[in-house]
Design a protein around this motif. Structure first.
Motif, PDB file in Angstrom:
ATOM      1  N   PRO A 148      48.319  45.491  51.296  1.00 39.13           N
ATOM      2  CA  PRO A 148      49.749  45.437  51.599  1.00 39.13           C
ATOM      3  C   PRO A 148      50.502  46.382  50.660  1.00 39.13           C
ATOM      4  O   PRO A 148      49.952  46.833  49.649  1.00 39.13           O
ATOM      5  CB  PRO A 148      50.114  43.971  51.326  1.00 39.13           C
ATOM      6  CG  PRO A 148      48.830  43.226  51.431  1.00 39.13           C
ATOM      7  CD  PRO A 148      47.770  44.175  50.935  1.00 39.13           C
ATOM      8  N   PRO A 149      51.758  46.696  50.959  1.00 39.41           N
ATOM      9  CA  PRO A 149      52.526  47.577  50.075  1.00 39.41           C
ATOM     10  C   PRO A 149      52.533  47.067  48.630  1.00 39.41           C
ATOM     11  O   PRO A 149      52.697  45.874  48.379  1.00 39.41           O
ATOM     12  CB  PRO A 149      53.928  47.552  50.685  1.00 39.41           C
ATOM     13  CG  PRO A 149      53.694  47.259  52.128  1.00 39.41           C
ATOM     14  CD  PRO A 149      52.526  46.324  52.165  1.00 39.41           C
ATOM     15  N   VAL A 150      52.347  47.988  47.699  1.00 40.99           N
ATOM     16  CA  VAL A 150      52.321  47.686  46.269  1.00 40.99           C
ATOM     17  C   VAL A 150      53.531  48.349  45.623  1.00 40.99           C
ATOM     18  O   VAL A 150      53.815  49.522  45.875  1.00 40.99           O
ATOM     19  CB  VAL A 150      51.021  48.204  45.620  1.00 40.99           C
ATOM     20  CG1 VAL A 150      51.047  47.995  44.105  1.00 40.99           C
ATOM     21  CG2 VAL A 150      49.808  47.512  46.232  1.00 40.99           C
ATOM     22  N   THR A 151      54.248  47.595  44.789  1.00 45.12           N
ATOM     23  CA  THR A 151      55.412  48.158  44.113  1.00 45.12           C
ATOM     24  C   THR A 151      55.480  47.655  42.681  1.00 45.12           C
ATOM     25  O   THR A 151      55.157  46.506  42.404  1.00 45.12           O
ATOM     26  CB  THR A 151      56.715  47.813  44.866  1.00 45.12           C
ATOM     27  OG1 THR A 151      57.818  48.499  44.248  1.00 45.12           O
ATOM     28  CG2 THR A 151      57.006  46.317  44.861  1.00 45.12           C
ATOM     29  N   THR A 152      55.850  48.529  41.761  1.00 43.85           N
ATOM     30  CA  THR A 152      56.053  48.140  40.371  1.00 43.85           C
ATOM     31  C   THR A 152      57.265  48.841  39.799  1.00 43.85           C
ATOM     32  O   THR A 152      57.491  50.022  40.072  1.00 43.85           O
ATOM     33  CB  THR A 152      54.817  48.434  39.501  1.00 43.85           C
ATOM     34  OG1 THR A 152      55.105  48.057  38.147  1.00 43.85           O
ATOM     35  CG2 THR A 152      54.440  49.914  39.533  1.00 43.85           C
ATOM     36  N   GLN A 153      58.028  48.107  39.014  1.00 47.16           N
ATOM     37  CA  GLN A 153      59.203  48.680  38.350  1.00 47.16           C
ATOM     38  C   GLN A 153      59.027  48.735  36.834  1.00 47.16           C
ATOM     39  O   GLN A 153      59.955  49.090  36.114  1.00 47.16           O
ATOM     40  CB  GLN A 153      60.458  47.879  38.700  1.00 47.16           C
ATOM     41  CG  GLN A 153      60.938  48.079  40.127  1.00 47.16           C
ATOM     42  CD  GLN A 153      60.035  47.421  41.152  1.00 47.16           C
ATOM     43  OE1 GLN A 153      59.666  46.260  40.999  1.00 47.16           O
ATOM     44  NE2 GLN A 153      59.662  48.146  42.201  1.00 47.16           N
ATOM     45  N   LYS A 154      57.832  48.405  36.345  1.00 51.02           N
ATOM     46  CA  LYS A 154      57.607  48.428  34.896  1.00 51.02           C
ATOM     47  C   LYS A 154      57.856  49.797  34.265  1.00 51.02           C
ATOM     48  O   LYS A 154      58.320  49.865  33.119  1.00 51.02           O
ATOM     49  CB  LYS A 154      56.206  47.920  34.577  1.00 51.02           C
ATOM     50  CG  LYS A 154      56.037  46.411  34.747  1.00 51.02           C
ATOM     51  CD  LYS A 154      54.711  45.939  34.170  1.00 51.02           C
ATOM     52  CE  LYS A 154      54.585  44.415  34.252  1.00 51.02           C
ATOM     53  NZ  LYS A 154      54.226  43.954  35.593  1.00 51.02           N
ATOM     54  N   PRO A 155      57.567  50.927  34.939  1.00 50.78           N
ATOM     55  CA  PRO A 155      57.900  52.218  34.322  1.00 50.78           C
ATOM     56  C   PRO A 155      59.395  52.383  34.026  1.00 50.78           C
ATOM     57  O   PRO A 155      59.765  53.160  33.151  1.00 50.78           O
ATOM     58  CB  PRO A 155      57.425  53.238  35.358  1.00 50.78           C
ATOM     59  CG  PRO A 155      56.343  52.547  36.105  1.00 50.78           C
ATOM     60  CD  PRO A 155      56.790  51.123  36.190  1.00 50.78           C
TER      61      PRO A 155
ATOM     62  N   ALA B 189      61.370  50.333  46.262  1.00 47.26           N
ATOM     63  CA  ALA B 189      60.293  51.314  46.162  1.00 47.26           C
ATOM     64  C   ALA B 189      59.619  51.223  44.798  1.00 47.26           C
ATOM     65  O   ALA B 189      60.232  50.826  43.806  1.00 47.26           O
ATOM     66  CB  ALA B 189      60.843  52.720  46.389  1.00 47.26           C
ATOM     67  N   SER B 190      58.366  51.607  44.756  1.00 44.78           N
ATOM     68  CA  SER B 190      57.623  51.617  43.505  1.00 44.78           C
ATOM     69  C   SER B 190      58.047  52.800  42.646  1.00 44.78           C
ATOM     70  O   SER B 190      58.276  53.906  43.147  1.00 44.78           O
ATOM     71  CB  SER B 190      56.120  51.702  43.788  1.00 44.78           C
ATOM     72  OG  SER B 190      55.378  51.594  42.607  1.00 44.78           O
TER      73      SER B 190
ATOM     74  N   LEU C 189      46.197  53.069  46.140  1.00 44.32           N
ATOM     75  CA  LEU C 189      46.690  51.877  46.822  1.00 44.32           C
ATOM     76  C   LEU C 189      47.821  52.260  47.767  1.00 44.32           C
ATOM     77  O   LEU C 189      48.283  53.398  47.781  1.00 44.32           O
ATOM     78  CB  LEU C 189      47.166  50.850  45.791  1.00 44.32           C
ATOM     79  CG  LEU C 189      46.119  50.379  44.784  1.00 44.32           C
ATOM     80  CD1 LEU C 189      46.757  49.555  43.678  1.00 44.32           C
ATOM     81  CD2 LEU C 189      45.011  49.582  45.478  1.00 44.32           C
ATOM     82  N   THR C 190      48.304  51.287  48.533  1.00 48.02           N
ATOM     83  CA  THR C 190      49.387  51.527  49.487  1.00 48.02           C
ATOM     84  C   THR C 190      50.724  51.341  48.772  1.00 48.02           C
ATOM     85  O   THR C 190      51.399  50.312  48.920  1.00 48.02           O
ATOM     86  CB  THR C 190      49.272  50.569  50.690  1.00 48.02           C
ATOM     87  OG1 THR C 190      47.935  50.557  51.162  1.00 48.02           O
ATOM     88  CG2 THR C 190      50.208  50.997  51.821  1.00 48.02           C
ATOM     89  N   PHE C 191      51.118  52.320  47.974  1.00 44.74           N
ATOM     90  CA  PHE C 191      52.345  52.203  47.208  1.00 44.74           C
ATOM     91  C   PHE C 191      53.561  52.334  48.118  1.00 44.74           C
ATOM     92  O   PHE C 191      53.590  53.177  49.019  1.00 44.74           O
ATOM     93  CB  PHE C 191      52.383  53.255  46.105  1.00 44.74           C
ATOM     94  CG  PHE C 191      51.339  53.035  45.049  1.00 44.74           C
ATOM     95  CD1 PHE C 191      51.497  52.042  44.098  1.00 44.74           C
ATOM     96  CD2 PHE C 191      50.172  53.792  45.034  1.00 44.74           C
ATOM     97  CE1 PHE C 191      50.523  51.814  43.141  1.00 44.74           C
ATOM     98  CE2 PHE C 191      49.190  53.575  44.081  1.00 44.74           C
ATOM     99  CZ  PHE C 191      49.360  52.582  43.129  1.00 44.74           C
TER     100      PHE C 191
END
Length: 415
Positions: free
Chosen positions: A326-333, A361-362, A374-376
């Motif tokens: 599934p879509p992968v998203t991260t805001q840690k950056p 959005a990632s 991955l599916t970002f």
């Protein structure tokens, strides 16, 4: 019937902003909030970039006596808890103390306070520390202080599993609700920014030494060089569904599944952890939530930013979801990694995304590293199933996964 636990209040105090609204705006815009460390002079350290909570004034959420007795990490917890209670429409002092509880995550404790006291002990003629050293440094300080301030006298506690702790706190809150406590404060804040705390993190070999904030923290990217430390986090009001509905509370979503596992083996930073136990945590969380892998709308990963760890996490996700995740998203950056506060912040972002009807959005990667394809999620989009899986890994082998189901979307004007 088993009691259902829902989130009715979110308090964010993070580099992304103070308050859920400020955090959400930062996340949706993809604005980077990391920069040079200002809480102390980092010149002699290889890592000099971090995520700090700009403009934070602890006076707005605690009195002078509490501030003198506690560390900045606890000050952030005071502020996030006050915001969460206000967001949930609850009073700051519990009207029924034994029906309210608090369980937060912790790991490194009161770093800035302890730094000052230890410098006094070893660097000054008095060779003493203040009376509050043992109180402010202690890993349970925030839970104890919040219990006193807000009169949370129900079954309370602290989860200690480093970055996984923010999710473990929420899982523990659900158990507490199911055992009969209708209101539980959960989540985590962190402040790992002092000379001593930074030296401890550097010992792991996992921090980034890149001086440019735009390039220092790049999980899953070919240019990944480690993580950037951060302070802050998120605190939640977790409430029994019937209790919430009876008082007309707004519901962000429900915590429907969770699991925690442990690698039970030392990790070689050059190789990364075995993905098997992390994958098992995700499978168990989905099973307990009665959710099939293909029903998951979006994944918030741990996103450490260390190449071997990123590949291991990608392998774990593929083991659970198949070649196309599934879509992968991260805001840690955008914020840096606030350890247990960071996983709590991911859970807050997921619930806010469902509330606002938009998955963010990632923040990278620009070019996925080999094994990390991955599916970002490249563009914001509306949610479909409104089911999120949030994953987190703590140092020394902790793995946690949490399944959140967003509430039905409110009218556009009420979001």
């Amino acid at each position: 019937m088993t009691a259902r636990a829902v989130v009715t209040g979110i308090g964010v105090v993070a580099p992304s902003g103070i308050g859920a609204e400020a955090h959400w705006n930062t996340v949706l815009a993809g604005t980077r909030r990391t920069g040079p460390i200002t809480l102390f002079d980092p010149e002699r350290y290889p890592t000099r970039v971090a995520g700090e909570v700009a403009g934070f004034d602890p006076a707005g959420s605690s009195d002078t006596r509490q501030r003198v007795q506690t560390d900045r990490w606890t000050h952030l917890g005071f502020a996030a808890t006050k915001l969460a209670l206000a967001d949930a429409g609850l009073p700051e002092v519990s009207p029924d103390p034994y029906k309210w509880a608090v369980t937060l995550a912790s790991s490194s404790g009161g770093n800035l306070f302890g730094q000052r006291e230890l410098q006094r002990l070893w660097g000054g003629p008095s060779r003493t520390v203040g009376a509050y050293q043992s109180i402010a440094w202690f890993y349970a300080a925030s839970v104890g202080q919040l219990s006193i301030r807000h009169q949370f006298k129900g079954p309370s506690g602290v989860t200690v599993s480093e970055s996984a702790g923010g999710l473990d706190s929420l899982a523990h809150a659900v158990r507490t609700v199911r055992r009969g406590t209708p209101v539980v404060i959960a989540g985590a804040t962190e402040c790992p920014l002092s000379p001593y705390a930074l030296a401890c993190q550097l010992r792991s070999g996992l921090l980034s030494d890149v001086a440019d904030p735009e390039r220092a923290y790049r999980p899953f990217d070919v240019a990944a060089s480690g993580y950037v430390p951060a302070e802050g986090g998120a605190v939640f009001v977790v409430e029994e569904l019937g209790h919430a509905l009876a008082r007309g509370a707004r519901v962000y979503g429900e915590i429907t599944g969770w699991a925690a596992t442990h690698d039970a083996a030392p990790t070689d930073p050059a190789v990364g952890p075995d993905p098997a136990h992390y994958a098992r945590a995700m499978r168990l969380a989905l099973e307990r939530a009665a959710v099939r892998p293909h029903d998951v709308d979006v994944i918030w990963p741990d996103a450490l930013g260390v190449p071997a760890y990123d590949r291991s996490e990608a392998d774990a996700l593929r083991a659970v979801f198949g070649a196309r995740t599934p879509p992968v998203t991260t805001q840690k950056p955008l914020t840096g990694r606030a350890h247990q506060g960071g996983s709590a912040l991911d859970a807050a972002t997921a619930l806010l995304a469902f509330r606002r009807g938009m998955l963010p959005a990632s923040a990278g990667p620009d070019e996925p590293a080999p094994g990390c394809e991955l599916t970002f999620l490249r563009q914001p989009r509306p949610p479909r199933s409104r089911i999120a899986l949030v994953g987190a890994r703590g140092f020394d082998g902790f793995n946690s996964a949490l399944v959140l189901r967003g509430a039905a979307p409110p009218p556009a004007g009420d979001r």
